[in-house]
Design an enzyme around this catalytic site. Sequence first.
Site: not given
Ligand code: DQA
Length: 145
Positions: A77, A98, A111, A80, A11, A18, A102, A87
Site C-alpha cells: 500500500a 518494483e 491503485r 500509493h 500486509n 488475504r 496484482s 525519496d
Molecule cells: C500490491 C498492490 C497494492 O495496491 C496493495 O496495497 C498490496 C499489494 C500487490 O502486490 O499487488 O498490498 O502491492
Amino acid sequence: MKKIIIINGPNLNLLGNRETDIYGSTTLDEIEQISINKGNELNLKISFFQSNSESEIIELIHKVQNDYDGLIINPAAYTHTSVALLDALKTISKPKIEIHLSNIYNREEFRKSSITSTGVDGMICGFGSLSYILAIEALNGLLVN
Ligand code: DQA
C-alpha cells in the site's frame, strides 16, 4: 556471488489468506523459497524481508547502497502513499525493480498511480508470485549487462 534484497511491505505477511481472489493462495514463505531457488539458479544470494512498518522499510533501503548489489521491492500500500519511500529509493544507485502481484492498473483508481515507481528502473505487475521470479531474472540481466 551478487547479493539481492527483496523487500515486502505491509500486509504481505498475510499472503495465502488475504484476498486470495486477487493475490492468490501462495504464502510469502513459499514466495521466499521460490525466490531463493531462482537466485541459486542464477548464482545470486537472495535476502528476503517483510515489514508492516514504513520506517523499518526505509531504514533497510538506507543499507542497500553499501550492503547489496540490487533491490526488488513490493511496497504494497505504500506504493500509493509514500513520498518518504520514494525519496529513500532515489538514494540508491544500484539496479532497482518494483513489483506487484496484482495488476495495479486494472483495479481501483487509487491503485493506478505508483509514487514509488519513479524511484526504480522498472516495474513488473500482474503475474502473481511469478512477478517475483520475473523481477529476479530482470535484475540479473541488469547486473550482468
Ligand atoms: C500490491 C498492490 C497494492 O495496491 C496493495 O496495497 C498490496 C499489494 C500487490 O502486490 O499487488 O498490498 O502491492
